[in-house]
Design a protein around this motif. Sequence first.
Motif, PDB file in Angstrom:
ATOM      1  N   ALA A  19       0.825  -1.207   0.000  1.00  0.00           N
ATOM      2  CA  ALA A  19       0.000   0.000   0.000  1.00  0.00           C
ATOM      3  C   ALA A  19       0.856   1.252   0.000  1.00  0.00           C
ATOM      4  O   ALA A  19       0.456   2.295  -0.535  1.00  0.00           O
ATOM      5  CB  ALA A  19      -0.933  -0.005   1.209  1.00  0.00           C
ATOM      6  N   ALA A  20       2.058   1.165   0.582  1.00  0.00           N
ATOM      7  CA  ALA A  20       2.982   2.306   0.593  1.00  0.00           C
ATOM      8  C   ALA A  20       3.767   2.429  -0.702  1.00  0.00           C
ATOM      9  O   ALA A  20       4.534   3.377  -0.869  1.00  0.00           O
ATOM     10  CB  ALA A  20       3.942   2.184   1.778  1.00  0.00           C
ATOM     11  N   GLY A  21       3.591   1.465  -1.608  1.00  0.00           N
ATOM     12  CA  GLY A  21       4.222   1.575  -2.915  1.00  0.00           C
ATOM     13  C   GLY A  21       5.383   0.642  -3.169  1.00  0.00           C
ATOM     14  O   GLY A  21       6.054   0.742  -4.193  1.00  0.00           O
ATOM     15  N   LYS A  22       5.631  -0.301  -2.251  1.00  0.00           N
ATOM     16  CA  LYS A  22       6.746  -1.221  -2.466  1.00  0.00           C
ATOM     17  C   LYS A  22       6.302  -2.355  -3.381  1.00  0.00           C
ATOM     18  O   LYS A  22       5.280  -2.988  -3.140  1.00  0.00           O
ATOM     19  CB  LYS A  22       7.249  -1.779  -1.131  1.00  0.00           C
ATOM     20  CG  LYS A  22       8.659  -2.359  -1.240  1.00  0.00           C
ATOM     21  CD  LYS A  22       9.251  -2.685   0.104  1.00  0.00           C
ATOM     22  CE  LYS A  22      10.735  -2.988  -0.008  1.00  0.00           C
ATOM     23  NZ  LYS A  22      11.123  -3.814  -1.148  1.00  0.00           N
ATOM     24  N   LYS A  23       7.074  -2.623  -4.421  1.00  0.00           N
ATOM     25  CA  LYS A  23       6.730  -3.659  -5.387  1.00  0.00           C
ATOM     26  C   LYS A  23       7.479  -4.961  -5.131  1.00  0.00           C
ATOM     27  O   LYS A  23       6.953  -6.038  -5.396  1.00  0.00           O
ATOM     28  CB  LYS A  23       7.031  -3.171  -6.813  1.00  0.00           C
ATOM     29  CG  LYS A  23       6.188  -1.978  -7.243  1.00  0.00           C
ATOM     30  CD  LYS A  23       6.555  -1.530  -8.642  1.00  0.00           C
ATOM     31  CE  LYS A  23       5.737  -0.328  -9.083  1.00  0.00           C
ATOM     32  NZ  LYS A  23       6.132   0.140 -10.439  1.00  0.00           N
ATOM     33  N   SER A  58       5.722  -9.565 -11.377  1.00  0.00           N
ATOM     34  CA  SER A  58       6.680 -10.646 -11.629  1.00  0.00           C
ATOM     35  C   SER A  58       6.321 -11.411 -12.894  1.00  0.00           C
ATOM     36  O   SER A  58       7.203 -11.748 -13.695  1.00  0.00           O
ATOM     37  CB  SER A  58       6.723 -11.610 -10.440  1.00  0.00           C
ATOM     38  OG  SER A  58       7.203 -10.968  -9.286  1.00  0.00           O
ATOM     39  N   ALA A  59       5.035 -11.691 -13.073  1.00  0.00           N
ATOM     40  CA  ALA A  59       4.597 -12.430 -14.255  1.00  0.00           C
ATOM     41  C   ALA A  59       4.940 -11.669 -15.533  1.00  0.00           C
ATOM     42  O   ALA A  59       5.421 -12.244 -16.512  1.00  0.00           O
ATOM     43  CB  ALA A  59       3.097 -12.694 -14.170  1.00  0.00           C
ATOM     44  N   ILE A  60       4.710 -10.375 -15.513  1.00  0.00           N
ATOM     45  CA  ILE A  60       5.021  -9.535 -16.676  1.00  0.00           C
ATOM     46  C   ILE A  60       6.520  -9.531 -16.951  1.00  0.00           C
ATOM     47  O   ILE A  60       6.959  -9.663 -18.096  1.00  0.00           O
ATOM     48  CB  ILE A  60       4.489  -8.109 -16.445  1.00  0.00           C
ATOM     49  CG1 ILE A  60       2.963  -8.101 -16.496  1.00  0.00           C
ATOM     50  CG2 ILE A  60       5.066  -7.130 -17.469  1.00  0.00           C
ATOM     51  CD1 ILE A  60       2.327  -6.817 -15.999  1.00  0.00           C
ATOM     52  N   LEU A 214      15.634   4.330  -7.815  1.00  0.00           N
ATOM     53  CA  LEU A 214      15.672   5.548  -6.996  1.00  0.00           C
ATOM     54  C   LEU A 214      14.327   6.265  -6.955  1.00  0.00           C
ATOM     55  O   LEU A 214      13.846   6.657  -5.884  1.00  0.00           O
ATOM     56  CB  LEU A 214      16.759   6.503  -7.507  1.00  0.00           C
ATOM     57  CG  LEU A 214      16.951   7.792  -6.693  1.00  0.00           C
ATOM     58  CD1 LEU A 214      17.297   7.471  -5.247  1.00  0.00           C
ATOM     59  CD2 LEU A 214      18.022   8.664  -7.328  1.00  0.00           C
ATOM     60  N   LYS A 215      13.687   6.421  -8.101  1.00  0.00           N
ATOM     61  CA  LYS A 215      12.430   7.166  -8.151  1.00  0.00           C
ATOM     62  C   LYS A 215      11.347   6.501  -7.305  1.00  0.00           C
ATOM     63  O   LYS A 215      10.700   7.156  -6.466  1.00  0.00           O
ATOM     64  CB  LYS A 215      11.950   7.289  -9.597  1.00  0.00           C
ATOM     65  CG  LYS A 215      10.641   8.064  -9.744  1.00  0.00           C
ATOM     66  CD  LYS A 215      10.215   8.145 -11.204  1.00  0.00           C
ATOM     67  CE  LYS A 215       8.871   8.857 -11.343  1.00  0.00           C
ATOM     68  NZ  LYS A 215       8.435   8.913 -12.761  1.00  0.00           N
ATOM     69  N   ASP A 216      11.139   5.211  -7.497  1.00  0.00           N
ATOM     70  CA  ASP A 216      10.096   4.513  -6.747  1.00  0.00           C
ATOM     71  C   ASP A 216      10.460   4.393  -5.271  1.00  0.00           C
ATOM     72  O   ASP A 216       9.574   4.407  -4.403  1.00  0.00           O
ATOM     73  CB  ASP A 216       9.846   3.133  -7.344  1.00  0.00           C
ATOM     74  CG  ASP A 216       9.111   3.201  -8.678  1.00  0.00           C
ATOM     75  OD1 ASP A 216       8.557   4.274  -9.001  1.00  0.00           O
ATOM     76  OD2 ASP A 216       9.089   2.189  -9.405  1.00  0.00           O
ATOM     77  N   ALA A 217      11.752   4.249  -4.979  1.00  0.00           N
ATOM     78  CA  ALA A 217      12.181   4.179  -3.579  1.00  0.00           C
ATOM     79  C   ALA A 217      11.895   5.489  -2.864  1.00  0.00           C
ATOM     80  O   ALA A 217      11.393   5.494  -1.726  1.00  0.00           O
ATOM     81  CB  ALA A 217      13.668   3.844  -3.497  1.00  0.00           C
TER      82      ALA A 217
END
Length: 258
Positions: A19-23, A58-60, A214-217
């Motif tokens: 929910a905080a954006g971690k993939k 992951s599938a993608i 970096l951007k997503d982190a």
Amino acid sequence: MPQTTLHVETATGHQVMAAAGKKILRPGGKAATQQLCQWANFQPGETVLELAASFGYSAIALAKQYGVTVVGIEKNPESVARAQANVQAAGLEAQVQIIEGDIFHLEQVSGQFDYVLAEAILTMQSQPVKAKILQGVRDRLKPQGKFLSHELLATAHEANIHRDLAAALRTNSTPLSPAHWMELYEAAGFRVLHHKTGAMGLLNPVRIIQDEGLKDALQFFWNVATQPAVRDRLHKIRQVFQQYKQELGYIIVCVERI
């Protein structure tokens, strides 16, 4: 931060992180998953069943990089819808299918596969349920098919780590020692081909940047900093990780159906 109906205080740890954006929600991070893929030696046209496919990332990635056909099963219907939209946006509808399903009832998935992939799935189950899932995995594999597993590892103090992780993560997190993981796979009818262990860096800032970019982190750090409930939950989880940093790690295993 993405809009969500998640109740942060009672949600599982991985749901709060997502929910905080971690993939990347795997204990060994992207590098451990890449090692699994090297062991697998995927060939174009081979088939992969991914357990708990979440939003389909992951599938993608597997379909794009290796040319494999992926079926992902995911229990949460909202996640399935989002994953299907992601697959469509990637233009991979011919290679990737995300379906609603339950990892406890893999008999409902038709066909057999060259590989089954499960990351941070078995750890969250009790010992009998781990064994039940592995039996379902074995049934979904072709003869000599491979199961690719990425899980939490406890090198000592298993009972204490189970207790404290379960309280922090709001789920029955039960990491095992290397020997106990191997016993589990062998008892389920698998031959261990490769395995590797390492330090667990799931909420380590450096690892987050390496895994997310970096951007997503930076977006993840901002979301955490500006959402007090999320910040408090993740702080408590990280405290447990730090408390057991010498004993808590990850294990990746490639096993073959026999």
